[in-house]
Structures are given as C-alpha cells and as structure tokens.
Design an enzyme around this catalytic site. Sequence first.
Site, mmCIF file in Angstrom:
data_model
loop_
_atom_site.group_PDB
_atom_site.id
_atom_site.type_symbol
_atom_site.label_atom_id
_atom_site.label_comp_id
_atom_site.label_asym_id
_atom_site.label_seq_id
_atom_site.Cartn_x
_atom_site.Cartn_y
_atom_site.Cartn_z
ATOM 1 N N GLY A 42 1.548 6.809 0.210
ATOM 2 C CA GLY A 42 2.125 5.505 0.478
ATOM 3 C C GLY A 42 1.782 5.021 1.876
ATOM 4 N N CYS A 43 1.935 3.723 2.069
ATOM 5 C CA CYS A 43 1.573 3.120 3.352
ATOM 6 C C CYS A 43 2.518 3.572 4.453
ATOM 7 C CB CYS A 43 1.548 1.606 3.223
ATOM 8 S SG CYS A 43 2.982 0.901 2.388
ATOM 9 N N TYR A 44 3.816 3.450 4.209
ATOM 10 C CA TYR A 44 4.781 3.866 5.223
ATOM 11 C C TYR A 44 4.608 5.341 5.568
ATOM 12 C CZ TYR A 44 7.844 -0.304 5.033
ATOM 13 O OH TYR A 44 8.390 -1.556 5.148
ATOM 14 N N CYS A 73 1.633 6.207 7.707
ATOM 15 C CA CYS A 73 1.860 5.779 9.091
ATOM 16 C C CYS A 73 2.900 6.655 9.790
ATOM 17 C CB CYS A 73 2.297 4.316 9.103
ATOM 18 S SG CYS A 73 2.121 3.498 10.697
#
Lengths: 347, 347, 347, 347
Positions: B150-152, B155
């Site tokens: 996932g993106c979150y 990061c």
Amino acid sequence: MSTICRIAVLGASGYTGAELVRLLYLHPNVKIVALTADRKAGSTMAETFPQFIGLELPPLVAIAELDWSGIDLVFCALPHATTQEVLKTVPAHVRIVDLSADFRLSDPAAYAYWYGHEHHALALQAEAVYGITEFARDAIAKARLVANPGCYTTCGQLPVVPLLEAGAIDPDEIVIDAKSGVTGAGRSLREANLYCEVTDGFHAYGVGHHRHMAELEQGFSAAAGRPVIPAFTPHLVPMSRGIFSTIYLKPTEGHDAKSLHDIIARRFAGEYFVKVLTFGSHPQTRHVKGTNFTFIGVSNDRRPGRAIVTAVLDNLVKGASGQAVQNMNCMLGLPEQTALEQLALFP
Amino acid sequence: MSTICRIAVLGASGYTGAELVRLLYLHPNVKIVALTADRKAGSTMAETFPQFIGLELPPLVAIAELDWSGIDLVFCALPHATTQEVLKTVPAHVRIVDLSADFRLSDPAAYAYWYGHEHHALALQAEAVYGITEFARDAIAKARLVANPGCYTTCGQLPVVPLLEAGAIDPDEIVIDAKSGVTGAGRSLREANLYCEVTDGFHAYGVGHHRHMAELEQGFSAAAGRPVIPAFTPHLVPMSRGIFSTIYLKPTEGHDAKSLHDIIARRFAGEYFVKVLTFGSHPQTRHVKGTNFTFIGVSNDRRPGRAIVTAVLDNLVKGASGQAVQNMNCMLGLPEQTALEQLALFP
Amino acid sequence: MSTICRIAVLGASGYTGAELVRLLYLHPNVKIVALTADRKAGSTMAETFPQFIGLELPPLVAIAELDWSGIDLVFCALPHATTQEVLKTVPAHVRIVDLSADFRLSDPAAYAYWYGHEHHALALQAEAVYGITEFARDAIAKARLVANPGCYTTCGQLPVVPLLEAGAIDPDEIVIDAKSGVTGAGRSLREANLYCEVTDGFHAYGVGHHRHMAELEQGFSAAAGRPVIPAFTPHLVPMSRGIFSTIYLKPTEGHDAKSLHDIIARRFAGEYFVKVLTFGSHPQTRHVKGTNFTFIGVSNDRRPGRAIVTAVLDNLVKGASGQAVQNMNCMLGLPEQTALEQLALFP
Amino acid sequence: MSTICRIAVLGASGYTGAELVRLLYLHPNVKIVALTADRKAGSTMAETFPQFIGLELPPLVAIAELDWSGIDLVFCALPHATTQEVLKTVPAHVRIVDLSADFRLSDPAAYAYWYGHEHHALALQAEAVYGITEFARDAIAKARLVANPGCYTTCGQLPVVPLLEAGAIDPDEIVIDAKSGVTGAGRSLREANLYCEVTDGFHAYGVGHHRHMAELEQGFSAAAGRPVIPAFTPHLVPMSRGIFSTIYLKPTEGHDAKSLHDIIARRFAGEYFVKVLTFGSHPQTRHVKGTNFTFIGVSNDRRPGRAIVTAVLDNLVKGASGQAVQNMNCMLGLPEQTALEQLALFP
C-alpha cells in the site's frame, strides 16, 4: 454600549487587516475611522482589496499621519518587531488589540531567545493580557493591551490546556502535528508563497524549531504548573484558510480517551465558539471556514492507553482577526458573538 | 532479456490502471497485449483516459474474455475482495503483480480481522511475496505472485523498518501522521471524493482504525521481532498525488536523531529510488510527483531525546504502479529503473 | 548524430529553465554542461529545485563565468529585454534557442511599439527564425538563432494559421478567449502570483492589450496575406500548467465547421505532436500535462454559420521548453520526438 | 413585515439547499420550519453538512411528510424535471421560489425542445415570473411562483440586456465565453465531478449546445425585440464558486465601448447588488465569493469598433440561493439586501 467605538486598523493592506475590515464593517457598535498601510498610503482599501469596492471606508494613510484623538481602539496587524516601536507611541486613551507575536510571551528572556533580540517595549509587555478569550475573558475585559494569540497556538491550546489543568494527560507525551492554509504566511512576497510552489503538494516547515512553540510552551507550562515541551510540527496545505491539529496524547492513570472527551466537552459546554463533536467524530477545516468557531474531536488511538484529539479553526478568524474582534467585544462589554455569527462558507 | 514480456492489466479504467499504462507503454521490454475493465468493456482506453488518444493499445475487454495463453505477466488493479476470486483463475504460467490489499497480509487471521471475512484464496496467499522492492528483491525475483504494498505503508516502512531492525527506536513510541493526495481514493463515485468536498480544506479520516494499520503492524513487528502497534492517522490533502509522513520517534539508549539519520542513509546508500536528504532537511511531495522516488528527512525534535522523520512518495508511482513496475523489472531480471527514470513534474 | 551536443541553459533557476533540465537530462544525444542563474550563482540546481537532488548537473554560475568554447548550443531562458544584450555576446559557433519574446517579432517597428524601446540587437533579430516547429522546420534546421514562440501564441496559431492559409475563415472575425495556468507568469515575486491571490478564483488580465497579441497578429497576417487583428483575452486559471484556447470563427462562403475540421486534420495528419480530435470532441488541458502535445477540437457553434475551435497545450512544454527541445532536435537533425515521448501525468 | 415568514426548503441536502440555510438562518424575518431530502430523510442537516452542527434546524424529512399548513413560502432546490410534479401539489397559500430550470422558459415549445419532453405543469408555468430581481422586481413582488434564473444566464443577462434594450450592440455578434466553478454541477455523483478529474486543469463542455442557451436566448430576444442567438461556451474552472463571463460585442453605429459602459453604469446606478467598475477595469470571481454581488467591467477590444465586457458573480449566491432570497425579500416587501449584506470571503 450606546456610543459607537471608533476603530483604527494598522496594517490594513495585509490579509488579517482585510479580515478585520470584513468583520468590523458590519459590526453595529463600531465604526472604522482610520486605516493605515505605510507602503500603500494614498491609495484606497478598494484598490488593495477590490472586494471592498463601493464601501464607505477611510483612505489608507501612513501611521505617522494618524490623529489619535479620534480613535478609541486600535487593531494592530503589523509585522512582528515593528509592532513594538509603533505601539509605544499610542496615546494612553487608546485601547489596543495586537495581532502580532510581539506581546504574546510574558517572559522577556523567552522573547529574546526566540526572536534574537531584546524586547523594545518591556513596560507594555508587562501589562499585555494574552487573549484566548475563552481562557481569559475577565482579564481581557479590563485590559488596555491584548496580545491576540497565534493561529497554531489557539488551535493547540483550546483542546489541550483543559486536559493539562485537569492532570489528565502526561505533559511529556504531547505531539501536535499541525497543518495550516497559506494565508497563515500573510501577503508577503516570498518565493515559498507563490501559487506554483504551494499548489498540488504538501510539506512540513520549521521542523523541530518554530516560533509558535514558545507560545505553546508558555500556555502548556502555565496549565500544567511545570515546564512542558510538546512536539510541534507545522505543515503547509494547499488551501487558503484553516488549521488542523492532530494531537497524540497519553492519558494519565485513571483516564482514557473517553474521559479526555468529557473534560473538554464540559470545559466548553457554555461557549458559543467552541463545539466539541461526539466521541469518535472529527472535524474538517472547511466546516469552520470564514467563521470564528473551533471544532474539536476525540478518539481512541489504536495504541492501548493513548488518545487522539483533533481541532480545527479558520486561521484568519478564530486564529487572528475573529478572535481579535471577540476580544474587542469583550473589552467593550458587548456580547462576544456580535458581528461574528456568520456560518461557514461551504462548499 | 531478449524477448518481449506480454502484459495484461486488469482494472485498466482506474487510476492505478492508467498509471500502469503510462509507465509500461514506453517500457522497452514489455508490450501491453490486454486491458480489462468489466464495466467499460467494448470501449477504448482513450475514451476512458483521453491522454492516451492515438496510442496503440488493445481495447478494453471483460476479464472473462481474456486469452491467457498470450499473456506472460498480469498486473491486477482490481478492487479489494474481487481480486481473490479473479486471481485464483489465472493459469500457472502467468506471473502476477497484485496492487490490491488482498494478498498483503500473510496471517489469515489478521486478514479476517481487518476485512471482516475469511480469505478466499488461502493457497495463493501462502505463496505471495510482500513486495517493497528494496526490502525483498531476492524473493520478488523468484515470486510468481507479488503483493504490491500500500501507499501509506510503503511511505511508513521505508524509513522506519531499518530503525526497528537496528533496535534504534522504541517500538512502542511510533507516531505516523500521514497525509495523502486524493488519487489514493481511486476513481470511485463517492460523495467524499467530489471536487467541492475535497478542495480548499483538510481533514483526517479513519482515526484510530484504518486498514493500512494491519500492513504497518505486520512489517514493523517483523522488523522488531515482536508485536508493534504504531499510532497512524491518515489525512486527505487537496492535491492529486503524493503522500507525506511525519513520524515521531523515541531513539533508544545510545541513539539520537543524528544516528537514526545515519542508519537510514546507510541502509539506502546504494538504492536508486530512495534518497536521504542531509540532516535537518525535509522533502516536499511535489519533488517526487510522477516519479518512483522516495525522499526521506530526519531532524531533532525539540523534545529532548526525540526525533522527527519525514518521508514522501507519489502514491500512484512508488505507492502503487511504479513499485509494481519496479517489482516486474525485478521479476524479469531487468534493471529496476527501466522505464522509471522520469524526473518529477514540478512545477 | 554520433557526437554528444554540449548544452548550456541560461536562466536555469526559473520554471522554463527547470523544465529544460527535466527534458534534457534524459536526452540521449545531449549533455548539460553549463547552467547559469546570476542571482543564485554559487548554489546548485538541487538547492533551487530539490526534485533534482542526486543528479549529475553542473553548478549554477553567472553568465559572465561561462566558457563558451565548450558549448555547442545554448537555451536562453532569461527575462525579456536582458536577453538581447546577452545574446549579442554569444560566440558565432554556438547555436541558440531563445525562449524570451525578444526575437519573436520580425518587424523592428512592431517590437518598439509593443515593448516601448528600440531593439538592441537588430542584426540578430534579422536572422532569427520564428520557431513553431510544425510550420517552419526547414528554416529551423538551418537556423543559428531560433526564436521560440510564446505559449498563448503557439496555442492560437496551430489551429488558426492553416485556416487562414486556406482562406476558410474571415480574418476580421477571430475571437481567441485564452486561459493559462500560473506557471505562465514564471517564478517572479509579484503579489498577483501568490497562492492566495490565485487559488479558488478566476480573472482576466491584459484585456484589450497584451504583448502576445503582437505575435498573433504577425503570424495571422502572414498566413492571411494581409493585416489581421484578432480579439484576444488572456485569463488566469488556478492550475500550474496548461493553456486552453476557445476560438470563435466565421467560415467563409463554402466553408463550415466541418470543413474547418477537415482542413486542420489534414494539415496535421503526419505530425507527431498535434492531435486533432473527432469532430465535436474537445480536449482538456490535463490530457497534455507534462507533454509536448497539442490537442485540437472543432464544433459547430449554435449561431448558424459559425464554428468553435478549441486547443490545449502545456505552456511549459509545447508552449516553451518542450518546443525548444523539439526545435533543438530539428537543428541537430534528430528525430523531433527524441526525449519528448512522455505521456501525460493524469490524474 | 411584523410577522415571521415560515420557510420550507425542498432539497436541502444539495449545495443550493445548504446555501439557502446559510443565508436564511440569520435572516431576521423568517424561520426555517421544514427541510426535505428524500434520500436522507431521518437524518439531520448537521449530518449532511457538519458546518451546521449545533444550530436549531428541523430534521430532514421526505416531501410527502410535509405539513403545508404551517408553511408560508417554499424554496424548491430539487433536480430538474421532478420539480414540476412536486410543485403541482403545493397548496395555493404557499408562495414558491423555484431554483430549478423547470419554470424558466415561458414558451412550452422551447421547453420541449431543450428538455426533450412536454412540460408537466403548464398552468404553473404560465404564471411563473422569471426572476432576475433587478429586471423584474415589480412582477416578483406580486408573484406566487418565481422561477429563479440560472447562474450562467444571470451573469450573461445582467450586463447584456441593458445594451440590447438600448439598441447599442449588434444582436448577431454576441460571444459569451463563460467559466464556472464546480459547485455549479451540484453534489451529484458523476465521475466528471471527482476531485482528481477537475483539479489542476481546464476544459469546455456543452460546446455548441447547452441548456442555459435557451434561457439566454429568451432573455436576449425579449430585450432586442427579435430573435437573438449568442455564441455561448461554458467551461469548468478548478474552483468551488464563481462565474466569469467574457463577452465580445459589436457596438452599433454611434456606440463604442465607452458608451456601452455608460449605459450599463446608468442602468445599475441605484442597484445595491450590481457594481460597475471604472472603464477598463475588470473583476475577479474571488471579489464576490460568498456574496450576492455582481461586478461588471468594460474595455475596448483591440479590434477597432469592438468592445469586451466581463462580469462575475458567485453561482451559489447571486446565481442561485442569494438571488432566491433577494426575490423572497422582494415578495415579502422587505429591503432586498436583508440577510445578504455579507462581504466577500477573500482571501
């Protein structure tokens, strides 16, 4: 109050100055009699802010041209530092609401540390009342000089101070992750404020060191009765107005997120401008845009024994010019919400 | 690789699908041979995304119409949940990069807890490789099915996992305050995604409970060798692309912000796509827009003995389609940066 | 071309300068050997534009420090007016693509009228080739100095010039209502370019008098074989990139909107960078963002016997740095699309 | 008026409904006694629009549940077409301000042409008064049913109708290039209204055929005393509120831009809500945001003998709910500006 209070706005060509005019022009108990803008002296407010075309407003003049005898109360929306020199010269009959940071820190040493020079108006500083209206309205009512709080600090202190006063949170475990709209930077010509540098992106600034920390630490330490240093990180959001604070807290023994919510809700139960949402609900900045309201939400953190509090306000209203008018109302013995009843402009 | 890898994209009418096409169309070693979009079957990619007008692309078809014999590798950009049913039917000769959340959690019980139902493809789940490329490239190279992160969580994990592995931070004192652009919500028709509901404002969502927490906890726990639960709050920024993570950490005995910076910098010293800024500098999302890069910054917190780490990436690239292509490159034995060398589109 | 062309960019700290670096850095046939920025001399490109962190780029120097002997071709992205003085000093072996307006007008009297002073480099002006690539590629290929066209004018001339050349429209009835993103104003510190002055609103500027009119009139008059003055109104859109032209036309006897569409479509049939949509379809700026493409649409007006043409381009690419690279490719005998094949960044 | 007018708002969960509540809640002469939203019946206005948290507002109910006996005046903010069926059932004692397009066209044949079906409430249509307040206040004062004008058409008719009435412009040479904020599309779930489809870009829609043309043609034809068809192109601007019209005109013999300015200025000299700027000055949408004002500017076109007129308004206020309240004030014999005196929210 039966008579009309005669108002001057110093620094009317900036955003907080324009916001003061927006709010005061329709105020039934005051009249704007003077507007200053040293660099734009000689022009009109409508040339600087065309939304005011057709209104009856005094011309923009230099501060030196002011006739103080016809002024009862002045809003000072000048840049930090120049404010001290100017306010020293204001005659004693004129009451002052200062929107700069110059009189917010009561400790001269703290001022010198954060601003890099001695304070130039120590006598005035000594009498200034720090003006989060909800926390200090009795002192504000009697004050000659009110130091209007910063936007970030109002948004941080309103939800956290009651918890510190109640001993309900660990003062060493406060994280305030704050996000602001771009009007917070004012109308100054800096590359970082250009449209193309701000739009469609996000960033932090002043990480680990930002002047608003001083104000937070002062307020939190007073509330806790001992020194408090929170983590505080400001960020810039591609929007004009609004502050959003996400606050991570550690309740003390016997407390949890729910009891923090109760403390905050009780503290603001009678307040017109502070609304505490139901437990687990959180606000959006757009729901207070253009208004003097602060909305507060509280949730459980997924980490056991922790809580998350959020708060929003409009940095130009409750974070600046609106609270300034609220303080003025308080000083004049008027209902605090006079001229501040607008509802949010959304969408 | 001398031959051309034949690619299908499932769910091409969504944003991650379009982003895959943007990146793969100019990739010298692959050819897009099939695009699916069940609801838009029969139309063309250019009708759905007019920026592709004039390109040589296959028509949009329903998944059921696919001839798998001509496909070597499939990117699956379908909604969560439907993915499991579809991927069970993919023939064994086809390798898979899945961009949904369906195969990211290795523990079936965790999946059931966060998604509310049993996993429908447990055999596939068992073989899936969780694909943050920088952390798992050897396993990815050999995998048949890569679960694209996932993106979150990408990061969050890129900066924090090395610190947990080094024992340099307290696993119980991790706060990740995350901010995302709106493409993270995809192209689905929800009121909350309308322009007027998102622009010129800011808010948090999923406070205290968001599915990406499961992925963070899985990655952090593995890195720490014991269960880790961070605080994690996602927020929506009025911008199209980008994730910004502000991470509050407590270094362990013998560590401080500077040593955390050193650990992160060393960990990514040889990495093409991860850039660690000089100590005290922090990135902006706009500096990685349209690219597969992650930028990381580290500072002292003003709280003694604490540190602040920030990280940015483009949620559609390193947070989704770009990392998917990076993983594909890895699976095909190609240089990881192939077709991913674009520089940021700023301003 | 087997050798590498050595490139200098003058004015690299502005937006068109950064865009040149974005495009040229990955160009296989050139190498950036010098970057100038007089006010930021001594710093690095990555300090001015952090998206370039980690790239191998020369430092920013003052123009006076340049060693021209190692430079084959220079892109000049300096402000209008200073350009003339600088380009007079460029040695004869260096070819030039100038992105300013200084060499776009071939008539010295027209220059003096619109810019308020005599041209200071008349000899250079006489040899300059006005460079809309699609209209002048033979002359560009041989030119020493190419005057790269303005963004508004490229977006106006591409669709209209073929119609004037064909005698298909009344030259006295051309209305170009143009809308631009904010990068068109560059990175200069003007109040009108601040985020809060631009976002969430819309306005016209230069109504009835804008310097780009001169360029439009020059191009249209040449195409029509007689003086042509169109209506032209520029507007500012709260977006970073993009120009949208809405063009109202009166077809001449025997022509209608459909035949205008045919003329335009035929004129650009073989062009890589100009795409004519099907009759009745219209483009969006976002579909060409970050690319060198121009999209054109044609419809019937509801007024009998009239037509509406729309055109979009990215003002920093086809409207500036992209067309500059296209022109360079042309000058160097390279395929025009070299390093310009990126697809649009949407969403 | 000494008594309080009891108000119902039909369709309160849309943007124009919310805007009506924003304006009416603080109106001293009315009380909102009913709010309908068929799909959200049973919930509260604050759940749909959290900016209203804490206000005293009736719950959202279905239209069928309304007790009309307690209602004096109804604002109808329902979608086009359903409006006709609903308004037929409103008891005769209830006055109506309808914000849909259903009653704006007085010619049933024109309605059928543009909307594709016969009108279902012809009797009501016959008595409806088309309500641009400045043009029809006497008829509005006496009307039972006011058809509140469209946003685009108000912004086009205010500046152009006086010129047509004066015979000062050629009716066959009117080009209205109009730009709107996204609230004009309402809160409906369409892909084209998603944040990522609208932000950071610009496009036209309905080129050559848009329903608002019918309203413009009706108004212009009445003013000119003969059929008038203007060119009209709507565009979508990435902003929430505001309409900007750029209008290209051909003055008739004996007229020029300056005399057009005089005609417009004289026509609106006594009007509170229409401000005509000095000749050559042009407005911005942000200067009327949140207000009921229209600002108008006039310039020479560079084409000899032509003129350019610009006009702005807030599509949700003067273009919808504000003009609806202005019309209500007119119907109730109140000062027109009652509850509409707010100044623009800028920045």
